[in-house]
Design a protein around this motif. Structure first.
Motif, PDB file in Angstrom:
ATOM      1  N   LEU A  39       0.830  -1.202   0.000  1.00  0.00           N
ATOM      2  CA  LEU A  39       0.000   0.000   0.000  1.00  0.00           C
ATOM      3  C   LEU A  39       0.868   1.257   0.000  1.00  0.00           C
ATOM      4  O   LEU A  39       0.581   2.230  -0.710  1.00  0.00           O
ATOM      5  CB  LEU A  39      -0.919  -0.008   1.220  1.00  0.00           C
ATOM      6  N   LEU A  40       1.948   1.252   0.776  1.00  0.00           N
ATOM      7  CA  LEU A  40       2.845   2.408   0.812  1.00  0.00           C
ATOM      8  C   LEU A  40       3.494   2.641  -0.553  1.00  0.00           C
ATOM      9  O   LEU A  40       3.580   3.786  -1.026  1.00  0.00           O
ATOM     10  CB  LEU A  40       3.923   2.195   1.877  1.00  0.00           C
ATOM     11  N   VAL A  41       3.941   1.569  -1.187  1.00  0.00           N
ATOM     12  CA  VAL A  41       4.607   1.710  -2.490  1.00  0.00           C
ATOM     13  C   VAL A  41       3.622   2.168  -3.557  1.00  0.00           C
ATOM     14  O   VAL A  41       3.932   3.038  -4.384  1.00  0.00           O
ATOM     15  CB  VAL A  41       5.279   0.376  -2.882  1.00  0.00           C
ATOM     16  N   ILE A  42       2.419   1.595  -3.554  1.00  0.00           N
ATOM     17  CA  ILE A  42       1.425   1.961  -4.569  1.00  0.00           C
ATOM     18  C   ILE A  42       1.046   3.434  -4.444  1.00  0.00           C
ATOM     19  O   ILE A  42       0.978   4.165  -5.441  1.00  0.00           O
ATOM     20  CB  ILE A  42       0.187   1.056  -4.442  1.00  0.00           C
ATOM     21  N   PHE A  43       0.813   3.904  -3.225  1.00  0.00           N
ATOM     22  CA  PHE A  43       0.471   5.318  -3.042  1.00  0.00           C
ATOM     23  C   PHE A  43       1.650   6.207  -3.437  1.00  0.00           C
ATOM     24  O   PHE A  43       1.450   7.254  -4.076  1.00  0.00           O
ATOM     25  CB  PHE A  43       0.085   5.566  -1.582  1.00  0.00           C
ATOM     26  N   GLY A  85     -12.470  12.966 -18.313  1.00  0.00           N
ATOM     27  CA  GLY A  85     -12.068  11.590 -18.608  1.00  0.00           C
ATOM     28  C   GLY A  85     -10.894  11.130 -17.761  1.00  0.00           C
ATOM     29  O   GLY A  85     -10.860   9.986 -17.299  1.00  0.00           O
ATOM     30  N   ILE A  86      -9.942  12.023 -17.524  1.00  0.00           N
ATOM     31  CA  ILE A  86      -8.772  11.659 -16.720  1.00  0.00           C
ATOM     32  C   ILE A  86      -9.173  11.422 -15.265  1.00  0.00           C
ATOM     33  O   ILE A  86      -8.683  10.489 -14.617  1.00  0.00           O
ATOM     34  CB  ILE A  86      -7.688  12.742 -16.841  1.00  0.00           C
ATOM     35  N   ILE A  87     -10.068  12.253 -14.735  1.00  0.00           N
ATOM     36  CA  ILE A  87     -10.519  12.054 -13.355  1.00  0.00           C
ATOM     37  C   ILE A  87     -11.244  10.711 -13.220  1.00  0.00           C
ATOM     38  O   ILE A  87     -11.063   9.980 -12.235  1.00  0.00           O
ATOM     39  CB  ILE A  87     -11.421  13.224 -12.923  1.00  0.00           C
ATOM     40  N   PHE A  88     -12.056  10.371 -14.207  1.00  0.00           N
ATOM     41  CA  PHE A  88     -12.722   9.064 -14.174  1.00  0.00           C
ATOM     42  C   PHE A  88     -11.697   7.931 -14.210  1.00  0.00           C
ATOM     43  O   PHE A  88     -11.815   6.939 -13.467  1.00  0.00           O
ATOM     44  CB  PHE A  88     -13.676   8.956 -15.364  1.00  0.00           C
ATOM     45  N   ALA A 117      -7.416   3.833  -9.157  1.00  0.00           N
ATOM     46  CA  ALA A 117      -7.358   3.663  -7.707  1.00  0.00           C
ATOM     47  C   ALA A 117      -8.092   2.398  -7.273  1.00  0.00           C
ATOM     48  O   ALA A 117      -7.664   1.707  -6.339  1.00  0.00           O
ATOM     49  CB  ALA A 117      -7.956   4.887  -7.014  1.00  0.00           C
ATOM     50  N   ALA A 118      -9.196   2.075  -7.941  1.00  0.00           N
ATOM     51  CA  ALA A 118      -9.945   0.872  -7.576  1.00  0.00           C
ATOM     52  C   ALA A 118      -9.147  -0.392  -7.847  1.00  0.00           C
ATOM     53  O   ALA A 118      -9.218  -1.364  -7.083  1.00  0.00           O
ATOM     54  CB  ALA A 118     -11.271   0.839  -8.345  1.00  0.00           C
ATOM     55  N   ASP A 129     -11.485  -1.936   0.253  1.00  0.00           N
ATOM     56  CA  ASP A 129     -12.179  -0.974   1.103  1.00  0.00           C
ATOM     57  C   ASP A 129     -12.325   0.356   0.370  1.00  0.00           C
ATOM     58  O   ASP A 129     -11.488   0.726  -0.467  1.00  0.00           O
ATOM     59  CB  ASP A 129     -11.382  -0.757   2.388  1.00  0.00           C
ATOM     60  N   PRO A 130     -13.394   1.094   0.668  1.00  0.00           N
ATOM     61  CA  PRO A 130     -13.585   2.389  -0.017  1.00  0.00           C
ATOM     62  C   PRO A 130     -12.628   3.466   0.454  1.00  0.00           C
ATOM     63  O   PRO A 130     -12.358   4.416  -0.284  1.00  0.00           O
ATOM     64  CB  PRO A 130     -15.039   2.746   0.333  1.00  0.00           C
ATOM     65  N   PHE A 131     -12.086   3.350   1.674  1.00  0.00           N
ATOM     66  CA  PHE A 131     -11.210   4.403   2.188  1.00  0.00           C
ATOM     67  C   PHE A 131      -9.932   4.515   1.361  1.00  0.00           C
ATOM     68  O   PHE A 131      -9.512   5.614   0.994  1.00  0.00           O
ATOM     69  CB  PHE A 131     -10.874   4.134   3.661  1.00  0.00           C
ATOM     70  N   SER A 132      -9.294   3.380   1.086  1.00  0.00           N
ATOM     71  CA  SER A 132      -8.053   3.418   0.298  1.00  0.00           C
ATOM     72  C   SER A 132      -8.309   3.927  -1.109  1.00  0.00           C
ATOM     73  O   SER A 132      -7.550   4.759  -1.634  1.00  0.00           O
ATOM     74  CB  SER A 132      -7.426   2.028   0.249  1.00  0.00           C
ATOM     75  N   MET A 133      -9.384   3.447  -1.731  1.00  0.00           N
ATOM     76  CA  MET A 133      -9.673   3.851  -3.103  1.00  0.00           C
ATOM     77  C   MET A 133     -10.013   5.341  -3.179  1.00  0.00           C
ATOM     78  O   MET A 133      -9.461   6.071  -4.004  1.00  0.00           O
ATOM     79  CB  MET A 133     -10.830   3.026  -3.654  1.00  0.00           C
TER      80      MET A 133
END
Length: 322
Positions: free
Chosen positions: A196-200, A230-233, A239-240, A247-251
């Motif tokens: 999780l740390l590396v991905i973020f 489109g980029i925001i989507f 992120a998903a 969990d929704p918090f990480s995404m």
């Protein structure tokens, strides 16, 4: 007779900018330089790994031990969701070890990762020192800016992931209700946190990449403004899939942070393009069409007849001598 091997002083002068401003080297000198830089980088990584291995169980003044920092999100979950065996007799929270060598392998893995992060300025400098002689001054400036901001963004992403880990675990461990008892092994838990740390951290580099592409002239502000929705989507979709937990918090945390950083990147591109457009407008050739000739003076210059520069020697005859 073969040429003598260059001394250490000569090799140092060869690497010096003052004595060798062009950074020119032969192939064998490049190989020696690469070996030297790689050796120093490996020494830094080894020293950092030893320091991280010791730090895993040692408290450094006001800073908690590395193991305690990693255990804090897990131990922050309410005790009824924890396996009773993970609570020590003295009431402290500990991770579950299922194999004899699991503890030392985790300590080694986490120590090496922490050491690589702590010594990154040194081994990144070695990489930079090997590449920099082949770059122009403008390219070196862009590269230094990119590395500096990339380090800050990676650290910010890792800190955000660390803050979201307790909430992610609280949501994930709630899904079973009273039918399941959570029994996370140390290896699974540490792997989840590190990933999780590396991905973020890596994901936070994406807006910086957009800025560098804009500075290089590959992407314009008008294009980014047109593609904003489109980029925001795509950021939410990324992120998903990128977050290891469901969990929704990480995404939402990752997608929201990337959206804010991407908007900052768009505004930086807008300022850069406006300044570039203003500079081109002030240029003498800004209003010329593509098929219009540049305002050069095409009148041919007249060739001047120069006086003969060779001295003329006067011949003397025998009559003058007499």
């Amino acid at each position: 007779m073969a040429d003598p091997a260059p001394s250490r002083r000569d090799r140092r002068r060869k690497r010096s900018r003052r004595h060798n401003p062009d950074g020119t080297m032969t192939l064998i000198e490049h190989i020696y330089e690469f070996r030297r830089r790689l050796g120093w980088a490996l020494i830094a990584l080894v020293c950092g790994g030893i320091f991280g291995f010791i730090w895993f169980q040692t408290k450094l003044g006001p800073v908690e031990s590395l193991g305690q920092l990693l255990n804090a999100p897990y131990c922050g979950i309410p005790s009824q969701r924890l396996l009773p065996g993970t609570i020590a007799p003295d009431g402290t929270c500990r991770l579950l070890q299922t194999t004899p060598f699991e503890g030392i392998m985790i300590q080694l893995k986490v120590g090496v990762a922490a050491g690589a992060v702590l010594t990154s300025p040194f081994w990144l400098y070695q990489l930079w020192a090997f590449i920099a002689p082949g770059l122009y001054s403008k390219e070196r400036k862009y590269a230094l800016t990119f590395v500096g901001f990339a380090s800050v963004l990676f650290a910010a992403g890792a800190v955000l992931a660390y803050l979201l880990v307790p909430h992610a675990f609280a949501v994930l461990m709630n899904f079973g209700g009273e039918f399941f008892t959570t029994a996370l092994t140390a290896d699974k838990y540490i792997s989840f946190v590190l990933s999780l740390l590396v991905i973020f951290g890596v994901s936070f580099e994406l807006p910086l990449l957009v800025v560098m592409l804009n500075l290089a002239g590959v992407v314009k502000y008008a294009q980014l403004k047109k593609w904003r929705r489109g980029i925001i989507f795509l950021l939410f979709v990324f992120a998903a899939f990128a977050t290891p937990g469901s969990d929704p918090f990480s995404m939402i945390g990752l997608a929201g942070a990337l959206t804010v950083l991407f908007e900052v990147a768009i505004q930086i591109a807008r300022v850069h393009d406006k300044r570039k457009e203003r500079q081109s407008r002030e240029s003498e050739w800004a209003n010329l069409s593509d098929d219009e000739a540049a305002p050069f003076d095409y009148t041919p210059s007249t060739a001047l007849e120069d006086e003969p520069t060779t001295p003329v020697t006067k011949s003397t005859s025998t009559d003058d001598i007499t």
